[in-house]
Design a protein around this motif. Sequence first.
Motif, PDB file in Angstrom:
ATOM      1  N   ARG A 156       0.820  -1.209   0.000  1.00 15.76           N
ATOM      2  CA  ARG A 156       0.000   0.000   0.000  1.00 15.76           C
ATOM      3  C   ARG A 156       0.857   1.263   0.000  1.00 15.76           C
ATOM      4  O   ARG A 156       0.488   2.272  -0.606  1.00 15.76           O
ATOM      5  CB  ARG A 156      -0.936  -0.012   1.213  1.00 15.76           C
TER       6      ARG A 156
ATOM      7  N   LEU B 146       1.823   1.847  -3.484  1.00 15.82           N
ATOM      8  CA  LEU B 146       0.719   2.444  -4.229  1.00 15.82           C
ATOM      9  C   LEU B 146       0.603   3.939  -3.944  1.00 15.82           C
ATOM     10  O   LEU B 146       0.370   4.741  -4.866  1.00 15.82           O
ATOM     11  CB  LEU B 146      -0.586   1.734  -3.857  1.00 15.82           C
ATOM     12  N   ILE B 147       0.770   4.311  -2.688  1.00 12.90           N
ATOM     13  CA  ILE B 147       0.715   5.744  -2.334  1.00 12.90           C
ATOM     14  C   ILE B 147       1.868   6.491  -2.991  1.00 12.90           C
ATOM     15  O   ILE B 147       1.689   7.594  -3.521  1.00 12.90           O
ATOM     16  CB  ILE B 147       0.764   5.901  -0.799  1.00 12.90           C
TER      17      ILE B 147
ATOM     18  N   ARG C  63       1.411   7.540  -6.527  1.00 12.74           N
ATOM     19  CA  ARG C  63       0.460   8.613  -6.763  1.00 12.74           C
ATOM     20  C   ARG C  63       0.927   9.941  -6.196  1.00 12.74           C
ATOM     21  O   ARG C  63       0.162  10.893  -6.144  1.00 12.74           O
ATOM     22  CB  ARG C  63      -0.885   8.268  -6.122  1.00 12.74           C
ATOM     23  N   GLN C  64       2.183  10.031  -5.788  1.00 15.56           N
ATOM     24  CA  GLN C  64       2.629  11.246  -5.126  1.00 15.56           C
ATOM     25  C   GLN C  64       3.110  12.322  -6.083  1.00 15.56           C
ATOM     26  O   GLN C  64       3.850  13.206  -5.684  1.00 15.56           O
ATOM     27  CB  GLN C  64       3.728  10.924  -4.099  1.00 15.56           C
TER      28      GLN C  64
ATOM     29  N   GLU D 145      -3.873  16.054  -5.783  1.00 18.81           N
ATOM     30  CA  GLU D 145      -3.728  14.617  -5.965  1.00 18.81           C
ATOM     31  C   GLU D 145      -2.515  14.051  -5.246  1.00 18.81           C
ATOM     32  O   GLU D 145      -2.290  12.848  -5.255  1.00 18.81           O
ATOM     33  CB  GLU D 145      -3.647  14.279  -7.461  1.00 18.81           C
TER      34      GLU D 145
ATOM     35  N   THR E 272      -0.671  12.855  -2.070  1.00 17.23           N
ATOM     36  CA  THR E 272      -1.169  12.332  -0.805  1.00 17.23           C
ATOM     37  C   THR E 272      -0.072  11.567  -0.087  1.00 17.23           C
ATOM     38  O   THR E 272       0.919  11.151  -0.695  1.00 17.23           O
ATOM     39  CB  THR E 272      -2.376  11.410  -1.039  1.00 17.23           C
TER      40      THR E 272
ATOM     41  N   ILE F  45      -3.736   6.509   2.278  1.00 17.74           N
ATOM     42  CA  ILE F  45      -4.667   5.927   1.314  1.00 17.74           C
ATOM     43  C   ILE F  45      -5.900   6.792   1.111  1.00 17.74           C
ATOM     44  O   ILE F  45      -6.582   6.682   0.080  1.00 17.74           O
ATOM     45  CB  ILE F  45      -5.094   4.517   1.747  1.00 17.74           C
TER      46      ILE F  45
ATOM     47  N   LEU G  90      -6.047   8.866  -2.060  1.00 17.61           N
ATOM     48  CA  LEU G  90      -6.114   8.168  -3.338  1.00 17.61           C
ATOM     49  C   LEU G  90      -7.518   8.269  -3.929  1.00 17.61           C
ATOM     50  O   LEU G  90      -8.497   8.428  -3.190  1.00 17.61           O
ATOM     51  CB  LEU G  90      -5.744   6.698  -3.153  1.00 17.61           C
TER      52      LEU G  90
ATOM     53  N   GLU H 153     -11.074   7.102  -5.201  1.00 16.40           N
ATOM     54  CA  GLU H 153     -11.904   6.072  -4.578  1.00 16.40           C
ATOM     55  C   GLU H 153     -11.788   4.744  -5.298  1.00 16.40           C
ATOM     56  O   GLU H 153     -11.843   3.678  -4.670  1.00 16.40           O
ATOM     57  CB  GLU H 153     -13.363   6.539  -4.551  1.00 16.40           C
TER      58      GLU H 153
ATOM     59  N   GLU I   1      -9.151   3.490  -6.670  1.00 19.69           N
ATOM     60  CA  GLU I   1      -7.854   2.873  -6.426  1.00 19.69           C
ATOM     61  C   GLU I   1      -7.563   2.675  -4.943  1.00 19.69           C
ATOM     62  O   GLU I   1      -6.561   2.061  -4.587  1.00 19.69           O
ATOM     63  CB  GLU I   1      -6.740   3.745  -7.029  1.00 19.69           C
ATOM     64  N   ARG I   2      -8.422   3.171  -4.081  1.00 20.27           N
ATOM     65  CA  ARG I   2      -8.154   3.131  -2.647  1.00 20.27           C
ATOM     66  C   ARG I   2      -8.389   1.719  -2.104  1.00 20.27           C
ATOM     67  O   ARG I   2      -9.480   1.155  -2.255  1.00 20.27           O
ATOM     68  CB  ARG I   2      -9.056   4.113  -1.925  1.00 20.27           C
TER      69      ARG I   2
END
Length: 460
Positions: free
Chosen positions: A253, A256-257, A260-261, A271, A273, A276, A279, A281, A283-284
């Motif tokens: 996880r 994944l975060i 998306r950073q 966008e 973060t 989670i 993220l 919804e 992809e969360r």
Amino acid sequence: MTDLVTLLEVGGPVAALGGGAAYTRAKYPAAHWSAVGLPITTARLLGSYGSVMDACGLTVAPSRLRALTMKATTRCEVRPVPPRRGIIRPTSTGLRLRLRLAPGQEPADVAASAERLRHAWGVHAVYVTAVRPGVVELRLVGFDVLRRVRMPRKVEAGLLQVPVALREDATPFVRDYRVIPHQLTLGATLSGKSMYLRHLITGLARQPVALVGIDCKRGVELAPFASRLSALATDPEQAAELLPVLIKEMEDRYDLIKARQGIAPGTPFEEITSDIWGLPEGERPVPVVLFVDEVAELFLVATKKDEERRDEMVTQLIRLAQLGRAAGIYLEVCGQRFGAELGKGATMLRAQLTGRVCHRVNDEASAKMALGDIAPEAVTAACAIAPERPGLAVAGDTSGGWSRIRTPYLSLGDAARICQESAHLAPELTALKPFRPDAPAGLVETPAPVPVVRPFPVAD
């Protein structure tokens, strides 16, 4: 003789009325409060407000303009002025009113007089809350709401929020995992700890949350909820296999975060973060709540060979407590006893558990371990819990606040049925699939009536 007959004719109904009121007050305190206590207390408050505030030292000298106006218009003696009182709002358990403090007063002045106000107005308790600068709210509780616990009918609760108990000021105690991600819950046998755990599990069972359990009592506490659990370990050996899987899930996880950073230059700031919840919804990943029952069983070892496994499990629990919040993994650690003598890592794990709930315990050391770093008064309150009041506990957090709470009674069968009805909400996590427990066959074929939450049986 005529006077005696008249006295008996009048006294009979009066005695019956008084006896009925006493019976109602003992057996149905909420009904007695609404019918008798509320009007009497309201009249007493309105009639004695000024004198009570003066006796409690909560009055101040009037302003010069007010003094001159009173002398010119009424020619009466100028008396000290109490805090301005707002509208009295009756509730099913008491009264609420707001006070506007005079210049120079603070909420602590009113809170220090709460016990005097309780006796002056004849109520069970008075609680003071600061609403905004210069305004406090008095919450008068007419009777002991923790004697027969009845939760409010309407409680606002969202994702990862569970109204699990009732506070002594008649407000619901909501376990909010977004605010307090990890918690330590202690309680001796028959203290009501299992009841508290049932309410947490059934409250989360109706939400899109993955529930994971570690129950080293061969699963006797958590096995009835197997239909809703995504994973269950029933002994230390299985726990040693499950915890690394949760660590790997947490690391995935975080990857994944990190993806998306906003590595690209044109990524919008909203966008970016660090957990989670930032993220999208779609992809969360679903939140995971890990219930650890009888945590001492993970610390205790019988042989030298088990010591290495114990150290690994404790280290993994500490890592989950330190890093799991941002990954949406939350801990609910329960046990009968928790102390530094459990071994290496016990105090370090406790330091990461922000929330504390202490039911009746068998020794003061356990209460100090749970609440000693919050407030000494909380330890004293926890040690004073009587055995005939199961479900009563002291709840607090590391900010220093604490209060008494009590969980309503919920039978194990009703809790199991709620989990059975919510089995379709259990998310499918590939990593946890090998640990998914088999639902008891007897529960699957049983009809699912509406569960009933009742107050605890009253021994007094």
